[in-house]
Design an enzyme around this catalytic site. Structure first.
Site, mmCIF file in Angstrom:
data_model
loop_
_atom_site.group_PDB
_atom_site.id
_atom_site.type_symbol
_atom_site.label_atom_id
_atom_site.label_comp_id
_atom_site.label_asym_id
_atom_site.label_seq_id
_atom_site.Cartn_x
_atom_site.Cartn_y
_atom_site.Cartn_z
ATOM 1 N N ASP A 148 45.146 -19.958 24.352
ATOM 2 C CA ASP A 148 43.814 -20.084 23.731
ATOM 3 C C ASP A 148 42.878 -20.852 24.665
ATOM 4 O OD1 ASP A 148 44.674 -18.836 21.373
ATOM 5 O OD2 ASP A 148 43.605 -20.253 20.089
ATOM 6 N N ASP B 271 51.297 -20.617 23.237
ATOM 7 C CA ASP B 271 50.314 -20.333 22.184
ATOM 8 C C ASP B 271 49.059 -21.172 22.426
ATOM 9 O OD1 ASP B 271 49.261 -19.424 19.675
ATOM 10 O OD2 ASP B 271 49.852 -21.342 18.802
ATOM 11 N N ASP C 261 50.759 -31.667 28.958
ATOM 12 C CA ASP C 261 49.508 -32.420 28.786
ATOM 13 C C ASP C 261 48.669 -32.336 30.065
ATOM 14 O OD1 ASP C 261 51.531 -33.906 30.001
ATOM 15 O OD2 ASP C 261 50.998 -35.810 29.048
ATOM 16 N N TYR D 201 59.229 -21.933 17.086
ATOM 17 C CA TYR D 201 58.816 -20.904 16.134
ATOM 18 C C TYR D 201 60.015 -20.325 15.386
ATOM 19 C CZ TYR D 201 53.893 -20.295 17.535
ATOM 20 O OH TYR D 201 52.550 -20.454 17.748
ATOM 21 N N LYS E 202 57.704 -30.169 28.971
ATOM 22 C CA LYS E 202 57.520 -31.578 28.633
ATOM 23 C C LYS E 202 58.855 -32.263 28.943
ATOM 24 C CE LYS E 202 55.099 -35.019 26.965
ATOM 25 N NZ LYS E 202 53.916 -35.578 27.670
HETATM 26 C C1 IPM Z 1 49.049 -15.898 18.527
HETATM 27 C C2 IPM Z 1 48.816 -16.416 17.135
HETATM 28 C C3 IPM Z 1 50.139 -16.378 16.368
HETATM 29 C C4 IPM Z 1 51.123 -17.260 17.108
HETATM 30 C C5 IPM Z 1 50.011 -16.782 14.895
HETATM 31 C C6 IPM Z 1 49.010 -15.945 14.157
HETATM 32 C C7 IPM Z 1 51.351 -16.756 14.195
HETATM 33 O O1 IPM Z 1 48.255 -17.682 17.177
HETATM 34 O O2 IPM Z 1 49.493 -14.731 18.671
HETATM 35 O O3 IPM Z 1 48.755 -16.619 19.473
HETATM 36 O O4 IPM Z 1 51.134 -18.473 16.921
HETATM 37 O O5 IPM Z 1 51.930 -16.708 17.870
HETATM 38 MG MG MG Z 2 47.687 -18.314 19.137
#
Ligand code: IPM
Ligand code: MG
Length: 362
Positions: A252, A248, A224, A142, A192
């Site tokens: 999710d 990230d 993975d 990032y 990884k």
């Molecule tokens: C998160 C989001 C952010 C990230 C985006 C919106 C830049 O997906 O906070 O998980 O990738 O960190």
């Molecule tokens: Mg995210």
């Protein structure tokens, strides 16, 4: 005690979910005898519209002068396609880096009342699912060097760089081990290392840091495999520590195990007490302004703020308890209503949780 809280509502559903969170914090204030001074600042798309930049210097300044920062969500189709450093997302990365918030804690917990909302088979989520993803937040790909070469030619190419220093890995590893020592005592480090040099260093440093935590069980998993194991047997995880990008993605995935991304809070912390608290979901422009958004992830983020930045542990418990109670009573925002329940809007959900806070017997 009076706490100074910087409030950044942001874009899309951000303002609605923050308004409900403030309603809940006002109830906490009455209940627990603590007070909050909220100062609103802008970041993200709304800041681009007003100031031409996603993160005005004044926003960072107010954040630095406060005890904590509460954030809704930023971004939306309106601001897509802007140059990289002028996007709402750049504002978010800028605030994380600008405040030195290198550790992102993302708990994924299944609520008893929402167990059937999990898309996984009941036998897989049968036991206790309580995972804490510790995501490195100010390094890695990032923030590594990136660019485009041979622009405009048929040979155009682009690159991003994953890079980690020993110091960056060490401090996030310590965050994970400390967290695990207050939980079930298991850390799974995800990398990884079969391919990436930065992951090889990651693994070496995590192993070294682990020596200071002899009571913690340390496992390593390739990313993975980890993404597969999260679906196969989520109950095996306690604390997952990983890089910015892997965190990230895996957070999710972990959130969905619990049934809805609308339920998951996060805390971003640095070396001091100041923290940034935000839901892990985005700004959901498709449902913005319709009183449909689930404010619970933001309300639970405020509970994390009470715990980690303000050290108001009782108040944090009261908020989390209120959320649990409201879910047990069957109230659901549309995102968690697929298995029935009393469907309510954003504002009503906030009001119900605030009421539950007020009714809590101390
Ligand atoms: C998160 C989001 C952010 C990230 C985006 C919106 C830049 O997906 O906070 O998980 O990738 O960190
Ligand atoms: Mg995210």
């Amino acid at each position: 005690m009076n706490y100074k809280i910087t409030v950044i509502k942001g874009d899309g559903i951000g303002p609605e979910i923050i308004d409900q969170t403030i309603t809940v914090l006002e109830a906490v204030s009455e209940k627990c005898g603590i007070s909050f001074t909220f100062k609103e600042e802008m970041m993200g798309g709304c800041a681009i519209d007003k100031y031409g930049v996603p993160l005005p210097e004044s926003t960072l300044k107010t954040c630095r002068e406060s005890d904590s920062v509460l954030l809704g969500a930023v971004g939306g189709p309106k601001w897509e396609g802007l140059p990289g450093d002028r996007t709402p997302e750049a504002g978010l990365l800028g605030i994380r880096a600008g405040l030195g918030l290198y550790a992102n804690l993302r708990p994924a917990v299944i609520y008893e009342a929402l167990r059937e909302a999990s898309p996984l088979k009941p036998e897989i989520v049968e036991g206790k699912i309580d995972i804490l993803v510790v995501r490195e937040l100010t390094g890695g790909i990032y923030f590594g060097q990136r660019g485009r070469e041979e622009k405009g030619t048929a040979n155009e190419w682009a690159y991003d760089t994953e890079r980690y220093s020993v110091a960056e890995i060490e401090r996030i590893a310590r965050t994970a081990f400390e967290a695990a020592s207050k939980r079930r005592g298991i850390v799974t480090s995800v990398d990884k290392a079969n391919v990436l040099e930065s992951s090889k260093l990651w693994r070496e440093v995590v192993i070294r840091v682990a020596k200071d935590y002899p009571d913690i069980t340390l496992n390593h998993m390739y990313v993975d495999n980890a993404s597969m194991q999260l679906i196969r047997d989520p109950g095996q995880f306690d604390v997952i520590v990983t890089t910015n990008m892997f965190g990230d993605i895996l957070s999710d995935e972990a959130s969905m195990i619990t049934g809805s991304i609308g339920m998951l809070p996060s805390a971003s912390l640095g070396s001091g007490k100041l923290g940034l608290y935000e839901p892990i979901h985005g700004s959901a422009p498709d449902i913005a302004g319709q009183d449909k958004a689930n404010p619970i992830a933001t309300i639970l983020s405020a509970a994390m703020m009470l715990r980690y930045s303000l050290e108001e542990y009782a108040a944090a418990d009261i908020v989390e308890n209120a959320v649990r109670k409201v879910l047990e009573k069957g109230y659901r925002t549309p995102d968690i209503a697929s298995f029935g329940g009393k469907v309510v809007g954003t504002a009503e959900m906030g009001r119900l949780i605030a009421e539950e806070v007020r009714e809590y017997e101390l």
